[in-house]
Write an enzyme that holds these catalytic residues in place. Structure first.
Site, mmCIF file in Angstrom:
data_model
loop_
_atom_site.group_PDB
_atom_site.id
_atom_site.type_symbol
_atom_site.label_atom_id
_atom_site.label_comp_id
_atom_site.label_asym_id
_atom_site.label_seq_id
_atom_site.Cartn_x
_atom_site.Cartn_y
_atom_site.Cartn_z
ATOM 1 N N HIS A 1 14.464 61.981 39.665
ATOM 2 C CA HIS A 1 13.148 62.427 39.189
ATOM 3 C C HIS A 1 12.655 61.604 37.992
ATOM 4 C CE1 HIS A 1 12.436 66.191 41.586
ATOM 5 N NE2 HIS A 1 13.710 65.976 41.837
ATOM 6 N N THR A 2 13.303 60.494 37.740
ATOM 7 C CA THR A 2 12.856 59.597 36.665
ATOM 8 C C THR A 2 11.785 58.631 37.149
ATOM 9 O OG1 THR A 2 14.770 58.208 37.199
ATOM 10 C CG2 THR A 2 14.980 59.674 35.300
ATOM 11 N N ASP B 1 12.415 55.408 46.454
ATOM 12 C CA ASP B 1 12.952 55.383 47.815
ATOM 13 C C ASP B 1 12.522 54.126 48.562
ATOM 14 O OD1 ASP B 1 13.907 57.844 47.105
ATOM 15 O OD2 ASP B 1 12.524 58.980 48.359
ATOM 16 N N ALA C 1 18.012 65.328 54.586
ATOM 17 C CA ALA C 1 19.312 65.289 53.919
ATOM 18 C C ALA C 1 19.256 64.631 52.552
ATOM 19 C CB ALA C 1 20.323 64.552 54.799
ATOM 20 N N GLY C 2 18.067 64.256 52.081
ATOM 21 C CA GLY C 2 17.968 63.595 50.790
ATOM 22 C C GLY C 2 18.355 62.132 50.816
ATOM 23 N N LEU C 3 18.325 61.512 52.005
ATOM 24 C CA LEU C 3 18.698 60.102 52.157
ATOM 25 C C LEU C 3 17.487 59.238 52.494
ATOM 26 C CD1 LEU C 3 22.041 60.504 54.133
ATOM 27 C CD2 LEU C 3 21.705 60.358 51.661
ATOM 28 N N SER D 1 8.679 58.425 69.731
ATOM 29 C CA SER D 1 9.982 58.344 69.073
ATOM 30 C C SER D 1 11.057 58.952 69.944
ATOM 31 C CB SER D 1 9.948 59.076 67.731
ATOM 32 O OG SER D 1 9.990 60.471 67.921
#
Length: 390
Positions: A42-43, A180, A131-133, A75
């Site tokens: 979160h920076t 990201d 999944a936060g990836l 997809s």
């Protein structure tokens, strides 16, 4: 099987799937990886510092330009029929579901002046969703690179990362920072990417886990999160308000010396949010220094401290993430922390390779004892960023 042969096999399958869906072969294949954020959570939207790395799981797109203005998106995980729209009448407000990501990239490329015709696109991915990836950034970056290459736009990887971020902010509606997309576009094998999110500068930091005898385990808790949800936006808004109250452009402008003034000025919750950002920036710098001077064995306690800060000050963890971290540490991990935007997703653990199986089993056992869904535990390696797949 080597990574090269795996790419070739998946490329053949994706080319066949494209042909089956659209009746013709693609102009090419492009891939972009997901990412693990080693430290710096979160920076990025506070104009701070981050240290992610691209992973050896990626999204691959097959693309063919058309001679009209129609876009067709399909997809391996989507509905049977492609999503179809006209470039000239596309409305960002109408974009929904997974197709908002490639449609948003096309929209933002056009806003940047790229002359873009219609195209057909088929997506395949082994980056876990939710999944936060950064499965979303992997999709955005693969599409951005493919369209830039096919149209001869000549945009640099950093520019394409910005296109992906704007697509996520303006079309998808998720208020994310640039980390990201930078990780996915600029990653390099055996390295993390140190990014200054204020000026966009970056450099590679050695992260040679194999030579150190370490693995990075990802523990996907199966608690899904979404950046468009309110928790992420709430944290971002809190940071913006705190910066304004403290008279700075962004929380990046504060150091630990400023924390006593922040504590006197802000309410207790806002102060804790600020303390996380200030100390997390400090941890990013120290982690990069230790990786260069001593190697990955030296950063375990910093990873632990980062998780404590996210759990207690920024309050973005959850019981499953906390359990994953605690179980990994108790069974041999040098350090462990949640990674990504929070409120679910994954934790990472740096583990001696000889202990990896034990740590994974211990985490699964701990989840079962609590009645949680079985986590998915797997190792990742720092890998190259987005590229055309040969």
């Amino acid at each position: 099987m080597t990574s090269e042969s795996t790419e070739t096999v998946s490329g053949v399958a994706l080319t066949r799937a494209f042909h089956d869906r659209f009746g013709v072969g693609p102009d090419g294949l492009w891939r972009a990886p997901g990412r693990v954020n080693l430290i710096g959570e979160h920076t990025d939207y506070n104009e701070g510092l981050v240290l992610p790395f691209a992973i050896d799981r990626a999204t691959t797109v097959a693309v063919r330009l058309r001679t009209d203005r129609t876009v067709r998106l399909a997809s391996a995980f989507g509905a049977a029929d492609p999503v179809e729209f006209d470039l000239d009448t596309f409305n960002p407000d109408s974009a929904t579901g997974w197709s908002a990501y490639p449609a948003g990239v096309a929209w933002e490329l056009r806003q940047a002046g790229v002359s873009l015709p219609g195209f057909d696109l088929y997506v395949s991915s082994d980056v876990p969703v939710g999944a936060g990836l950064s499965s979303s950034a992997a999709l955005e970056c693969a599409v951005a690179l493919a369209l830039s290459d096919l149209c001869g736009a000549g945009l640099a990887h950093a520019q394409l990362a910005e296109v992906g971020r704007r697509a996520e902010n303006n079309v998808v509606g998720a208020p994310t920072g640039i980390m990201d997309q930078y990780a996915s576009m600029l990653g390099a094998a055996d390295s993390a990417v140190f990014v200054d999110c204020r000026d966009g500068s970056s450099r590679h930091i050695p992260l040679d886990l194999n030579n150190a005898g370490l693995v990075c385990l990802v523990i996907d808790t199966k608690v899904s999160h979404a950046h468009a949800d309110g928790g992420y936006a709430s944290r971002r808004n809190s940071c913006v308000r705190a910066a304004a109250n403290l008279g700075v452009k962004a929380l990046r402008d504060l150091t630990v010396i400023d924390l006593p003034r922040a504590e006197r000025t802000l309410d207790e919750e806002a102060f804790r949010r600020v303390r996380h950002i200030v100390t997390e920036n400090q941890r990013v710098v120290r982690t990069a220094e230790l990786l260069v001077s001593e190697g990955p064995y030296a950063i375990g306690e910093i990873l632990n401290a980062s998780h404590h800060s996210m759990r207690d000050d920024f309050e973005i963890s959850c019981p499953e993430l906390d359990l994953a971290v605690e179980a990994a540490r108790a069974n041999g991990a040098l350090g462990s922390r949640m990674t990504g935007g929070g409120f679910g997703g994954s934790a990472i653990a740096f583990v001696p390779a000889t202990d990896a199986e034990k740590v994974g089993y211990s985490v699964e056992t701990a989840f079962a004892a609590r009645g949680y869904q079985r986590p998915d535990v797997f190792a990742v390696l720092p890998s190259d960023g987005a590229k055309q797949q040969s």
